[in-house]
Design a protein around this motif. Structure first.
Motif, PDB file in Angstrom:
ATOM      1  N   TYR A  30      76.686  39.789  10.006  1.00 28.79           N
ATOM      2  CA  TYR A  30      77.206  38.421  10.042  1.00 28.79           C
ATOM      3  C   TYR A  30      76.458  37.457   9.103  1.00 28.79           C
ATOM      4  N   GLY A  31      75.263  37.785   8.665  1.00 25.77           N
ATOM      5  CA  GLY A  31      74.455  36.820   7.920  1.00 25.77           C
ATOM      6  C   GLY A  31      74.553  36.970   6.421  1.00 25.77           C
ATOM      7  N   THR A  32      73.983  35.985   5.723  1.00 28.72           N
ATOM      8  CA  THR A  32      73.873  36.041   4.267  1.00 28.72           C
ATOM      9  C   THR A  32      72.613  36.788   3.902  1.00 28.72           C
ATOM     10  N   LEU A  33      72.394  36.944   2.591  1.00 29.83           N
ATOM     11  CA  LEU A  33      71.184  37.628   2.141  1.00 29.83           C
ATOM     12  C   LEU A  33      69.940  36.841   2.517  1.00 29.83           C
ATOM     13  N   ASP A  34      70.011  35.525   2.427  1.00 27.98           N
ATOM     14  CA  ASP A  34      68.880  34.695   2.828  1.00 27.98           C
ATOM     15  C   ASP A  34      68.594  34.865   4.323  1.00 27.98           C
ATOM     16  N   ASP A  35      69.654  34.936   5.098  1.00 26.35           N
ATOM     17  CA  ASP A  35      69.457  35.147   6.535  1.00 26.35           C
ATOM     18  C   ASP A  35      68.787  36.492   6.801  1.00 26.35           C
ATOM     19  N   LEU A  36      69.213  37.531   6.088  1.00 29.48           N
ATOM     20  CA  LEU A  36      68.606  38.851   6.264  1.00 29.48           C
ATOM     21  C   LEU A  36      67.143  38.832   5.829  1.00 29.48           C
ATOM     22  N   ASP A  37      66.852  38.186   4.676  1.00 27.28           N
ATOM     23  CA  ASP A  37      65.462  38.117   4.224  1.00 27.28           C
ATOM     24  C   ASP A  37      64.597  37.368   5.222  1.00 27.28           C
ATOM     25  N   HIS A  38      65.133  36.301   5.779  1.00 21.68           N
ATOM     26  CA  HIS A  38      64.374  35.542   6.766  1.00 21.68           C
ATOM     27  C   HIS A  38      64.106  36.383   8.009  1.00 21.68           C
ATOM     28  N   ALA A  39      65.098  37.157   8.446  1.00 14.98           N
ATOM     29  CA  ALA A  39      64.900  38.014   9.624  1.00 14.98           C
ATOM     30  C   ALA A  39      63.861  39.083   9.344  1.00 14.98           C
ATOM     31  N   VAL A  40      63.920  39.685   8.147  1.00 16.86           N
ATOM     32  CA  VAL A  40      62.925  40.710   7.791  1.00 16.86           C
ATOM     33  C   VAL A  40      61.533  40.105   7.759  1.00 16.86           C
ATOM     34  N   LYS A  41      61.414  38.912   7.216  1.00 21.73           N
ATOM     35  CA  LYS A  41      60.123  38.239   7.147  1.00 21.73           C
ATOM     36  C   LYS A  41      59.537  37.994   8.529  1.00 21.73           C
ATOM     37  N   LYS A  42      60.386  37.653   9.486  1.00 27.49           N
ATOM     38  CA  LYS A  42      59.921  37.382  10.844  1.00 27.49           C
ATOM     39  C   LYS A  42      59.656  38.676  11.627  1.00 27.49           C
ATOM     40  N   VAL A  43      60.521  39.652  11.404  1.00 26.07           N
ATOM     41  CA  VAL A  43      60.472  40.850  12.242  1.00 26.07           C
ATOM     42  C   VAL A  43      59.359  41.796  11.808  1.00 26.07           C
ATOM     43  N   THR A  44      59.100  41.888  10.496  1.00 26.50           N
ATOM     44  CA  THR A  44      58.142  42.878  10.004  1.00 26.50           C
ATOM     45  C   THR A  44      56.758  42.747  10.631  1.00 26.50           C
ATOM     46  N   PRO A  45      56.121  41.577  10.603  1.00 27.01           N
ATOM     47  CA  PRO A  45      54.805  41.495  11.253  1.00 27.01           C
ATOM     48  C   PRO A  45      54.862  41.771  12.762  1.00 27.01           C
ATOM     49  N   ARG A  46      55.956  41.419  13.357  1.00 27.33           N
ATOM     50  CA  ARG A  46      56.087  41.680  14.795  1.00 27.33           C
ATOM     51  C   ARG A  46      56.136  43.185  15.064  1.00 27.33           C
ATOM     52  N   LEU A  47      56.895  43.922  14.249  1.00 23.54           N
ATOM     53  CA  LEU A  47      56.960  45.369  14.423  1.00 23.54           C
ATOM     54  C   LEU A  47      55.615  46.021  14.126  1.00 23.54           C
ATOM     55  N   GLN A  48      54.910  45.513  13.081  1.00 24.78           N
ATOM     56  CA  GLN A  48      53.574  46.046  12.792  1.00 24.78           C
ATOM     57  C   GLN A  48      52.618  45.815  13.969  1.00 24.78           C
ATOM     58  N   GLU A  49      52.725  44.656  14.555  1.00 25.11           N
ATOM     59  CA  GLU A  49      51.893  44.357  15.726  1.00 25.11           C
ATOM     60  C   GLU A  49      52.191  45.306  16.881  1.00 25.11           C
ATOM     61  N   LEU A  50      53.478  45.560  17.097  1.00 24.06           N
ATOM     62  CA  LEU A  50      53.864  46.462  18.182  1.00 24.06           C
ATOM     63  C   LEU A  50      53.412  47.891  17.914  1.00 24.06           C
ATOM     64  N   MET A  51      53.505  48.328  16.629  1.00 20.63           N
ATOM     65  CA  MET A  51      53.061  49.678  16.288  1.00 20.63           C
ATOM     66  C   MET A  51      51.554  49.818  16.449  1.00 20.63           C
ATOM     67  N   ALA A  52      50.820  48.772  16.052  1.00 22.08           N
ATOM     68  CA  ALA A  52      49.368  48.812  16.222  1.00 22.08           C
ATOM     69  C   ALA A  52      48.978  48.883  17.696  1.00 22.08           C
ATOM     70  N   TYR A  53      49.667  48.123  18.473  1.00 17.55           N
ATOM     71  CA  TYR A  53      49.390  48.159  19.920  1.00 17.55           C
ATOM     72  C   TYR A  53      49.705  49.535  20.506  1.00 17.55           C
ATOM     73  N   LYS A  54      50.773  50.139  20.011  1.00 16.20           N
ATOM     74  CA  LYS A  54      51.138  51.470  20.510  1.00 16.20           C
ATOM     75  C   LYS A  54      50.094  52.501  20.114  1.00 16.20           C
ATOM     76  N   ARG A  55      49.600  52.418  18.843  1.00 18.39           N
ATOM     77  CA  ARG A  55      48.554  53.356  18.416  1.00 18.39           C
ATOM     78  C   ARG A  55      47.280  53.165  19.224  1.00 18.39           C
ATOM     79  N   GLN A  56      46.984  51.913  19.526  1.00 19.87           N
ATOM     80  CA  GLN A  56      45.787  51.629  20.317  1.00 19.87           C
ATOM     81  C   GLN A  56      45.904  52.250  21.713  1.00 19.87           C
ATOM     82  N   GLN A  57      47.096  52.117  22.303  1.00 20.82           N
ATOM     83  CA  GLN A  57      47.287  52.698  23.619  1.00 20.82           C
ATOM     84  C   GLN A  57      47.222  54.219  23.580  1.00 20.82           C
ATOM     85  N   ASP A  58      47.790  54.806  22.492  1.00 14.03           N
ATOM     86  CA  ASP A  58      47.737  56.262  22.366  1.00 14.03           C
ATOM     87  C   ASP A  58      46.306  56.750  22.187  1.00 14.03           C
ATOM     88  N   SER A  59      45.515  56.004  21.400  1.00 13.72           N
ATOM     89  CA  SER A  59      44.120  56.411  21.201  1.00 13.72           C
ATOM     90  C   SER A  59      43.327  56.294  22.489  1.00 13.72           C
TER      91      SER A  59
END
Length: 838
Positions: free
Chosen positions: A538-567
């Motif tokens: 439904y979005g434009t390219l700017d909307d997609l870029d904005h979503a990627v910009k917001k979501v990427t650090p959040r996903l990295q944070e979640l992956m780091a937390y998951k690795r920490q729990q696994d360790s």
């Protein structure tokens, strides 16, 4: 003062009445023998005081527990015994407010009122009382009492006035309709009807031939009608008919001169009687269990349904519910039959009304009742009254109430959105009010998340479609987010509504609010990926870029937390493994120190070349002994460690729950036991590795009383599944599994032998062990051990103690083994001679 006796169940209940109306209203005073002794008077007064105290106690209990059926019955019995007629009337009315009275209780009530009144006094009140009684249950004796009362006490009827005769015929026709098809007792009503008409025939003047002929034809028609109905004594009716015809001067041999249609109707009725005789015989047997008798009724009903005679089916259902007034399956079957087959509005309403009075706790009956009213286009007032009565009932779980609210909303929605003219005062505000009442009625934890999602989505949908209020629809989802914002499904439902209505900007704003929240399970990751998919669609390219910009650090944070729990998890498992290894090594060291203290000859017999052989040796010795009393030192260490970390539960006042819904959590279980109370803790059992629920739980209670109340809820439903609830008694399994070992163990020495005892026992010459050749190359584990006698021919005896000599081929296992004394070598020459000898 007069005394009148009313019999009830073999007991003579005496009421004292006087011609003074005030004395009757006051209930009268107990007659006292004026010539009685003072001691008898004192005993009677003490008895009266005890009875009065009991009546007061029961009255107070009923104020606190008005829905207790047995208390009502006992209260009425006590008042009947005392003879306080005014309080007795009030007690009966109070009970009938909550419960239908049994046919016997109606018969007692009417007889009591008739015995206390003169012929013309309170006639209309007693007549209304009879009407109430015959309406609740089909009871032929009560109908006969009612007919006899009217004939005796109504002056118009007793004088055979035209108005009285007409009234009586109408009443008889109602009685025939209600009970004339009753196979075993219906003939009583027919006979009473014929006797009344014959009495009217005798009152007609002999000169009025026309009226006499007309009345004779009426009696003849009654005979013909009765002969066409299958009743238990149909042949006796035929005999009476022939006698009556003979009295009229007609010689009638069987059906001579009778119309052919009446003859065929009689023959058909006789065949039906023969077909139903076995069923009636089963029902007349009072020695069978109630469940068997109920099954006989159901089989009988199936027969009548196959004959496609709705009137006979209905009468049989009425007989069944009279005998089994609280059978839920019976009422459900009866209401379904009249609703789908008869489809007569008055009958359907009457049956549903009586069904819900007898079985108030069945939500399905109330839901079907409201649907039936909607099919009959009942007024909003009538449907609202039934709904309010249903909400006041006591159901076993909140799911029943939830279905009631949804059924009420569904009905309002259908009527408001129909093209037919909407009833005055019926608008969407009623639906919004029911939704709000439901939200206020239910605690959040008692309804499953799927039901709640459906409920709020339905509410928001109606706000937009019927209410035309988008702001209100968004307010519905916002209120749900406040209550259950940690559930991803709530946010997805809100977003789906906005997307469905084409509000892309509003849906994007919801994603922006929710992507950074912490959701249950993998919901935090799922909403991020869902946002990206949304922008691709439904979005434009700017909307997609904005979503990627917001979501990427959040996903990295979640992956780091998951690795920490696994360790963390892997480190914990490594520490556990190392601790077990350290314990094993310490045990091996202690075993080695013990062996070093033994004499040289015993060292040679037990000391292997590898440290792990000690553990295998001890383990195999225990398996050979077969007592199950000894464990390896490593297992002892692990057991002791597990006992320290694993909590122990006494389960002294605990219920064990099985067949739990996998969606059930502690809040659901606590809400399920709200009425029993006393819950102190709840333990849900889960899979060891996946953590998924197993459908099992332990619930601790504060005392035995609350535990008994909880066990009484066995087989009741929670989240759509019937629970199995039993008392938890872990001592049975524990005593059974350890009874043998405890009986054999020495209480002074403990249940396990020490390592040194095992070594000493092997030193006696019959328990020496060697290793089997079952260990592959490169394996570090100790192979199982076997007796020397059972050693295979190709066993590997490398690094075996020299004192253990393998048997050659052909040595029978039954031959006794002789231990040769070890040769003492004093010099190198002797050693060389020994090698040459070998």
């Amino acid at each position: 003062m007069e005394q009148r006796s009313v019999k009830s169940d073999g007991d003579d209940i005496k009421f004292e009445t006087s011609r003074d109306e005030e004395a009757v209203a006051a209930g009268g005073a107990r007659s006292l023998d004026g010539g009685s002794s003072p001691s008898s008077s004192d005993s009677e007064s003490d008895e009266e005081a005890a009875e009065e105290l009991q009546i007061e106690t029961l009255a107070k209990q009923l104020e606190e527990r008005p829905l207790h059926y047995e208390l009502h019955v006992k209260h009425i019995q006590c008042l009947r015994k005392v003879g306080d007629i005014e309080k007795l009337r009030q007690a009966r009315e109070y009970m009938n407010k909550y419960f239908p009275l049994s046919p016997k209780m109606w018969q007692e009530w009417t007889k009591d009122e008739v015995s206390l009144s003169a012929k013309s006094e309170n006639f209309e009140e007693i007549e209304k009382l009879y009407e109430r009684g015959v309406h609740e249950y089909l009871f032929v004796p009560l109908w006969c009492d009612y007919l006899g009362f009217v004939q005796e006490h109504d002056p118009l009827v007793s004088e055979c006035a035209p108005a009285g005769v007409s009234k009586m015929r109408t009443l008889f026709e109602r009685a025939i309709t209600a009970s004339g098809l009753h196979f075993s007792e219906g003939s009583k009503v027919w006979e009473a009807y014929r006797e009344f008409e014959q009495a009217v025939f005798l009152t007609i003047d002999q000169s009025d031939n026309e009226e006499k002929v007309k009345q004779a034809q009426r009696i003849q028609a009654l005979f013909h009608r009765q002969l066409s109905v299958p009743l238990i004594n149909i042949k006796c009716t035929l005999t009476d008919y022939n006698l009556w015809e003979a009295e009229q001067g007609k010689v009638n041999f069987e059906f001579e001169g009778v119309p052919s249609n009446i003859v065929s109707a009689y023959q058909k009725a006789l065949e039906m009687c023969n077909a139903r005789a076995s069923y009636e015989e089963q029902l007349s047997n009072l020695d069978v269990y109630d469940i068997d008798r109920l099954q006989h009724f159901m089989n009988y009903i199936k027969l009548e349904e196959s004959c496609c005679d709705p009137a006979r089916v209905q009468v049989l259902y009425e007989r069944a519910v009279t005998d089994f007034p609280v059978s839920t399956d019976l009422w459900l079957a009866y209401t379904s039959y009249v609703d789908r087959t008869l489809k007569v509005s008055n009958i359907v309403k009457d049956v549903y009304s009586r069904a819900t009075r007898n079985c108030t706790w069945i939500g399905e009956l109330w839901v079907n009742y409201m649907l039936a009213l909607e099919r009959m286009s009942a007024s909003e007032k009538e449907q609202s009254t039934v709904f309010e009565r249903a909400i006041q009932s006591s159901f076993p779980n909140f799911k029943e109430y939830f279905n009631l609210f949804l059924s009420r909303i569904d009905g309002l929605r259908r009527r408001i959105s129909s093209t037919v003219t909407v009833e005055d005062g019926l608008d969407y505000s009623l639906i919004r009010e029911i939704f709000q009442r439901a939200v206020d009625y239910f605690p959040p934890h008692v309804i499953s998340i799927d039901d709640l999602l459906h409920f709020y989505a339905y509410w928001a949908h109606l706000e937009t479609t019927l209410g035309k209020d988008l702001v209100a629809a968004r307010g519905v989802w916002e209120s749900f987010i406040k209550k259950s914002g940690s559930l991803l499904e709530v946010w997805q439902g809100y977003i789906a509504m906005e997307v469905r209505m084409g509000h892309i900007i509003e849906a994007r704003s919801i994603y922006k609010r929710g992507y950074s929240r912490r959701f249950q399970g993998v919901g935090s990751e799922a909403i991020c990926y869902s946002w990206l998919r949304f922008e691709r669609q439904y979005g434009t390219l700017d909307d997609l870029d904005h979503a990627v910009k917001k979501v990427t650090p959040r996903l990295q944070e979640l992956m780091a937390y998951k690795r920490q729990q696994d360790s963390k998890g892997s480190s914990l498992s490594t520490q556990k493994h190392n601790s077990v290894s350290e314990d094993s090594s310490q045990k091996r060291k202690s075993n080695k120190s013990l062996v070093s203290k033994l004499p040289p000859s015993k060292k040679r017999k037990v000391a292997p070349t590898k440290s792990n052989s000690v553990k295998g040796t001890i383990k195999d010795e225990e398996s050979l002994q077969g007592t199950g009393e000894h464990k390896t030192n490593v297992n002892e260490a692990e057991d002791s460690k597990s006992n320290k970390t694993k909590p122990s539960y006494a389960d002294k006042c605990t219920a064990f729950l099985s067949n739990l819904s996998l969606e059930a959590n502690e809040n659901h279980i606590r809400g399920f036991f709200t009425d029993s109370g006393g819950v102190t803790s709840i333990r849900l059992l889960r899979e060891r590795f996946s953590g998924k629920p197993r459908g099992l739980a332990y619930v601790d209670f504060s005392d035995e009383k609350h535990l008994a109340a909880a066990i009484a809820k066995n087989k009741q439903k929670l989240l759509g599944k019937k629970l199995s609830i039993s008392r938890s008694d872990p001592t049975q399994g524990r005593n059974k599994s350890f009874s043998d070992s405890t009986a054999r163990s020495d209480p002074t020495q403990g249940q396990k032998k020490s390592f040194s005892d095992s070594i000493n026992s092997r030193g006696r010459g019959k328990g020496e062990l060697i290793r089997r050749d079952q260990q592959g190359p490169g394996e570090g584990s100790t192979a199982p051990m076997a007796r020397e006698e059972n050693l295979p021919a190709r066993s590997n005896t490398f690094a075996t103690p020299r004192s253990v000599v393998a048997k050659p081929l052909g040595w029978s296992t039954r031959e006794a083994r002789v231990d040769e004394p070890a040769e003492k070598l004093n010099s190198n020459d002797e050693f060389r001679q020994l090698l040459l000898k070998k």
